[in-house]
Scaffold this active site. Structure first.
Site: not given
Length: 401
Positions: A127, A133, A135, A162, A354, A356, A379, A383
């Site tokens: 979808f 431009g 967002g 996707t 973990h 390093g 999704e 904010e």
């Protein structure tokens, strides 16, 4: 782990489905995920296995060849799949959202034509709302559809699809001013079109181009693309629901269940990060004992496990609310916000445990560390979730003075 993220009150059927998916994840996904991710290779064998299990038709009604399961069952399966490799859950998610939109809003002809193919995994969904431009501002969509006889002509550029290359059906949101006079609110002049195409890249049907994969920091294996429409002709009977002007509401309904899905993915990734952290902490020795016996590490593990539990509980609550038929935008927003933020924190704590070695590509936590940030924006950003939550809270707690 057997103790964390348990869900009470499941039926025998739900438990059997989850057990089957969990076994598949442990045997077929986890052993190969990191290697495939490093090569940015599409997991075709894994996808074929999930098709055989019926995962692509999990929420599609039985009358259309699906399993007719609930959103909760689906979300719990996604949690398991994301625990193995988040990219695979993304492949399933976009397909699921399109199938859900068709089930809820499609015409009878559209349901009968698409849903059986989607349940079998033969038709694969994607979808498309976003553009280069805009967002989070969906009302700023500029892609447009113009009526021409029995067809619509679509022009514009979409972003962040996707499954853009591997899908064969894309639900595309565009402006359609037909029947909507000048001055109509933007969200009332948008329409969702069901666009069939060939899989692959380049011109996948006349007037429709998928340029290629977008290179990403993480979330690899799954293809993320642009979509360019230049004189794309779509029959009028491929308007979702058969009526223009309803696209914004249809997409928001799809995104609402998608937020539960993203919350489930955050839960799955966080659970895997905890598993890796608690295992490594018992294997790694410093100052003469396993680091798990150091109080600082025990505190970290306690915080991680608590976050895994809390996020899972909120995700389950949001899914059950939607399944009951009640409005769940507040619960879905909270679950998505909390699960994605907690996922980032749990993954970072496992990375720190973990030491390093967490920076080495030989260790699985390195992959999770690059994947978790995608959940912060997918999704809807944190904010956006806070805006949704805040508005709903003011509706529920309106001051009567």
């Amino acid at each position: 782990m057997a103790r964390l993220a348990q869900t009470h009150g499941l039926t025998d059927v739900q438990q059997e489905i989850l057990s089957t998916v969990r076994d598949f994840v442990d045997k077929e996904i986890i052993p190969v995920a990191t290697e495939l991710e490093h090569r940015d290779e599409y997991p075709q064998q894994i996808v074929d296995g999930l098709k055989e299990l019926g995962v692509f038709g999990l929420m599609i009604p039985e009358e259309y060849g699906g399993l007719g399961e609930s959103l909760l069952t689906y979300a719990l399966c996604v949690e398991e799949i994301a625990r193995g490799w988040m990219s695979v859950s993304g492949i399933i998610n976009t397909h699921f959202i399109v199938a859900y939109m068709l089930k809820q809003h499609g015409t009878q002809e559209q349901k009968e034509y698409f849903l059986p193919r989607m349940a079998a995994g033969e038709t694969r969904g994607a979808f498309s709302m976003s553009e280069p431009g805009l967002g989070s501002d969906v009302s700023a969509i500029t892609s447009k559809a113009v009526r021409d006889g029995d067809e619509y002509v679509l022009n514009g550029q979409k972003m962040w699809l996707t499954n853009g290359g591997t899908s064969t059906l894309v639900a595309v949101l565009v402006r359609s001013d037909e029947g909507h006079p000048e001055g109509t609110a933007p969200h009332k002049s948008m329409t969702t079109f069901l666009v069939e195409k060939e899989p692959g890249f380049g011109e996948v049907r006349p007037g429709l181009t998928i340029p290629g994969k977008i290179e990403k920091m993480g979330y690899k294996g799954v293809d993320t693309t642009e979509l360019i429409m230049d004189g794309l002709r779509i029959p009028a009977n491929r308007v979702l629901g058969g009526v223009t002007g309803r696209g914004f509401y249809q997409m928001m309904d799809g995104v609402e269940v998608g937020r539960v899905n993203v919350a489930a993915r955050g839960c799955g990734v966080a659970q895997r990060a905890f598993e890796l952290g608690v295992q490594y902490a018992q294997q790694r020795h410093t100052f003469g004992k396993p680091i798990a016996q150091h109080q600082a590490i025990q505190f970290k593990l306690a915080e991680m496990a608590t976050k895994v539990e809390a996020a899972h509980a909120m995700m389950v609550n949001a899914a059950r609310k939607k399944d009951s038929g009640e409005r769940n935008d507040l619960e879905a927003g909270m679950a998505k916000y909390l699960a994605s933020e907690y996922c980032k924190e749990v993954v970072e704590d496992a990375f720190r445990i973990h030491g390093g070695y967490g920076f080495s590509k030989e260790y699985e936590i390195e992959r999770l560390y690059r994947e978790a940030p995608m959940l912060l924006i997918g999704e809807g950003t944190a904010e956006i979730q806070k805006m949704i939550i805040g508005r709903r809270l003011l509706e529920e707690y309106r001051f009567q003075g």
